[in-house]
Enzyme design. Structure first.
Site, mmCIF file in Angstrom:
data_model
loop_
_atom_site.group_PDB
_atom_site.id
_atom_site.type_symbol
_atom_site.label_atom_id
_atom_site.label_comp_id
_atom_site.label_asym_id
_atom_site.label_seq_id
_atom_site.Cartn_x
_atom_site.Cartn_y
_atom_site.Cartn_z
ATOM 1 C CE LYS A 1 -7.312 15.861 8.025
ATOM 2 N NZ LYS A 1 -7.185 16.135 8.924
ATOM 3 N NE ARG B 1 -11.239 -8.857 -4.727
ATOM 4 C CZ ARG B 1 -11.086 -8.041 -3.935
ATOM 5 N NH1 ARG B 1 -9.736 -7.741 -3.795
ATOM 6 N NH2 ARG B 1 -11.736 -7.318 -3.403
ATOM 7 C CE LYS C 1 -16.071 -2.707 -0.670
ATOM 8 N NZ LYS C 1 -15.094 -3.416 -2.707
ATOM 9 C CD GLU D 1 -6.987 -1.570 -0.351
ATOM 10 O OE1 GLU D 1 -7.482 -2.545 -0.252
ATOM 11 O OE2 GLU D 1 -6.934 -1.002 0.862
ATOM 12 N NE ARG E 1 -20.041 -7.948 -1.255
ATOM 13 C CZ ARG E 1 -19.193 -7.567 -1.332
ATOM 14 N NH1 ARG E 1 -18.168 -8.587 -0.361
ATOM 15 N NH2 ARG E 1 -17.879 -7.187 -1.574
ATOM 16 C CE LYS F 1 -6.471 4.133 5.779
ATOM 17 N NZ LYS F 1 -7.048 4.434 4.200
ATOM 18 C CB VAL G 1 -17.203 -9.599 -4.392
ATOM 19 C CG1 VAL G 1 -19.361 -10.085 -3.931
ATOM 20 C CG2 VAL G 1 -16.721 -9.791 -3.896
ATOM 21 C CE LYS H 1 -3.467 -3.007 0.011
ATOM 22 N NZ LYS H 1 -3.866 -3.552 -1.439
ATOM 23 C CB ILE I 1 -11.309 10.541 4.129
ATOM 24 C CG1 ILE I 1 -9.567 11.163 3.433
ATOM 25 C CG2 ILE I 1 -12.225 11.849 3.649
ATOM 26 C CD1 ILE I 1 -9.234 13.070 3.228
HETATM 27 C C1 MV4 Z 1 -9.489 5.130 4.687
HETATM 28 C C2 MV4 Z 1 -10.756 5.988 5.497
HETATM 29 C C3 MV4 Z 1 -11.119 7.180 5.873
HETATM 30 N N1 MV4 Z 1 -9.436 7.955 5.600
HETATM 31 N N2 MV4 Z 1 -8.679 5.684 4.460
HETATM 32 C C4 MV4 Z 1 -11.905 0.696 4.640
HETATM 33 C C5 MV4 Z 1 -10.857 -0.384 3.419
HETATM 34 C C6 MV4 Z 1 -10.163 0.127 3.153
HETATM 35 N N3 MV4 Z 1 -10.063 0.118 1.553
HETATM 36 C C7 MV4 Z 1 -10.225 1.761 3.375
HETATM 37 N N4 MV4 Z 1 -10.909 1.990 4.377
HETATM 38 C C8 MV4 Z 1 -10.680 3.610 5.114
HETATM 39 N N5 MV4 Z 1 -9.474 4.078 4.462
HETATM 40 C C9 MV4 Z 1 -8.285 7.217 5.100
HETATM 41 N N6 MV4 Z 1 -7.271 8.073 5.305
HETATM 42 C C10 MV4 Z 1 -12.239 5.225 5.555
HETATM 43 C C11 MV4 Z 1 -11.815 3.624 5.221
HETATM 44 C C12 MV4 Z 1 -13.274 3.485 5.343
HETATM 45 C C13 MV4 Z 1 -13.913 3.030 6.386
HETATM 46 C C14 MV4 Z 1 -13.369 3.246 7.837
HETATM 47 C C15 MV4 Z 1 -14.058 2.943 9.143
HETATM 48 C C16 MV4 Z 1 -14.845 2.368 8.538
HETATM 49 C C17 MV4 Z 1 -15.756 1.627 7.495
HETATM 50 C C18 MV4 Z 1 -15.032 1.916 6.056
HETATM 51 C C19 MV4 Z 1 -16.546 1.923 5.450
HETATM 52 C C20 MV4 Z 1 -15.565 2.443 3.842
HETATM 53 C C21 MV4 Z 1 -14.034 2.522 4.041
#
Ligand code: MV4
Length: 445
Positions: free
Chosen positions: A200, A291, A236, A287, A337, A157, A294, A115, A202
């Site tokens: 940060k 692939r 999801k 990211e 789902r 992360k 789903v 990442k 969001i």
């Molecule tokens: C984040 C974010 C907010 N800020 N990164 C979750 C799935 C993965 N691909 C990345 N995710 C997130 N990354 C930053 N910098 C919010 C999510 C996020 C999430 C976070 C907490 C609870 C539910 C979420 C659902 C979708 C994405």
């Protein structure tokens, strides 16, 4: 391409077999002892038992899979999603065995699996990323220093993570100090690397992704977006397209950015660029999933295209069947789902499905992995089926969904259908005003 081995199970294995049938391609299914009675085993041209139920003895057995592929003289392997689908080493070993891997190049899978490296690659290509680290953190002091410059809240992360696994939200320095070592340790255990980084956080965000496709001749197109904001514990639950939130202006910008991202890594085959979108419609690369996802049927419903067919065409060296200007989206699609899970405690609820009946409906597509009499075992993801609904309008699609679930019957095990009904009845959902915190705020108390 005459024969394809499907290195997967359940609904996605069956989904891939169906496309192969329309293309006159033979299929080899591999299955574990726990899956011997599932529909995908019966639907394949030939099915071979690969071992005991545990994934380490079956669907993750690279050597056995390659051995079967060679014995059966298959031309290609489709990895589906999960399991070995984003394992760069597996993809490389398939190629080394002289077999086509239906997916992107191993080096692209590897880059996107890291990442931090993918963030840097995207930033270098002019794709917006969330303010954060450009390399792994070395000390907790360094983490605190960077977090202070960025401003809290931040997310810590794992670089080897993804899909929400191995990430922690930190509201202040105290929380960051508390989480730092444990997050590194967990990252090591789960991903074999303790590399962690900061972004940060969001707030009040939406999770919107763009489907992209590339061929081996340098052509890249997008197939519109999917809004996946309705999640629970990074699982999801509902996905839809178009996103009810995005303005046409932001949507166009997002498509252009996704193409730019895919071009920067000379992407081939099906891929998804995930963006996090703030309330002002600023969006940032999170990211790239290398692939078939789903939720790909949502895209198939609004475009009328068969994404598995496209994957096979591109993998055998053909050009993308359509150019961007020839691809159009029409109407609205929404996917639910269906999981074998306790609707109150949200825990997997394996067991025998004693009754499973639904009414075929105009605008309803059910991608199932089980039929009546089948048993959901505790060894794998408890996804029973994906229920996808289409309408000329969003309202129409949701109305098809509601009438479908009202006379849907599944007995023997618990499912999340009650959650679907709660979501469908929610005014926030009906208005399309949900964010990623929708289920926590509105549904799960
Ligand atoms: C984040 C974010 C907010 N800020 N990164 C979750 C799935 C993965 N691909 C990345 N995710 C997130 N990354 C930053 N910098 C919010 C999510 C996020 C999430 C976070 C907490 C609870 C539910 C979420 C659902 C979708 C994405």
């Amino acid at each position: 391409m005459q024969k394809i081995l499907i290195a997967n199970r359940g609904e996605i294995a069956l989904r891939i077999i169906k496309t192969c049938q329309t293309m006159g391609i033979e299929t080899i299914a591999i299955y574990s002892e726990a899956d011997k009675d599932l529909p995908f085993v019966k639907a394949a041209t030939k099915a071979i038992c690969i071992g005991e139920p545990h994934v380490s003895k079956s669907y993750l057995q690279i050597d056995k899979i390659l051995e079967i592929a060679k014995n059966e003289k298959v031309d290609a392997i489709h990895p589906g999603y999960g399991f070995l689908s984003e394992n760069a080493s597996f993809a490389q070993q398939v190629i080394n065995a002289g077999i086509t891997f239906i997916g992107p190049q191993p080096k692209t899978i590897k880059l996107m699996g890291d990442k931090i490296a993918s963030r840097n690659a995207m930033e270098g290509a002019g794709v917006p990323v969330v303010p954060g680290s450009s390399q792994g953190l070395n000390t907790v002091e360094e983490a605190c220093g960077l977090a202070k410059t960025i401003g809290y809240p931040i997310m810590l992360k794992a670089s080897g993570g993804g899909g929400g696994i191995g990430m922690v939200l930190c509201d202040n320095e105290q929380a960051l100090i508390k989480s730092y070592e444990s997050t590194k340790k967990r990252a090591m255990t789960y991903f074999g690397s303790d590399k962690v980084f900061i972004e940060k956080y969001i707030e009040d965000s939406r999770h919107i992704e763009v489907q992209v496709f590339g061929d081996q001749h340098g052509n890249i197109v997008h197939l519109f977006e999917r809004d996946c904001s309705i999640q629970r514990r990074h699982q999801k639950v509902v996905e839809e397209s178009p996103s009810p939130f995005l303005s046409d202006n932001a949507r166009q910008k997002m498509f252009e950015t996704a193409i730019k991202a895919a071009r920067a890594v000379q992407y081939t085959n099906a891929g998804t660029i995930e963006f996090i979108v703030d309330p002002e419609e600023n969006f940032y690369f999170l990211e790239m999933n290398t692939r078939l996802q789903v939720e790909h049927p949502v895209t198939e419903m609004i475009t009328g295209l068969d994404l598995v067919k496209w994957q096979i065409l591109v993998a055998r060296g053909e050009k993308l069947p359509l150019q961007q200007a020839e691809i159009a989206a029409r109407g609205n699609a929404v996917e639910f789902r269906l999981y074998a899970e306790d609707p109150v405690r949200f825990l997997p609820s394996p067991g025998k499905i004693t009754k499973l009946k639904w009414q075929e409906k105009e605008g309803a597509r059910i991608d199932y992995g089980y039929v009546e009499g089948g048993t959901v075992t505790p060894f794998y993801d408890p996804l029973i089926a994906k229920c996808i609904f289409y309408g000329e309008s969003r309202k129409q699609a949701l109305s098809v969904a509601l009438s479908f679930f009202e006379d849907f019957s599944l007995e023997g095990i618990k499912t999340n259908v009650p959650l679907f009904l709660t979501i469908l009845e929610s005014a926030t959902f009906q208005k399309g005003e949900y964010t990623t915190s929708f289920l926590n705020k509105n549904v799960v108390k």
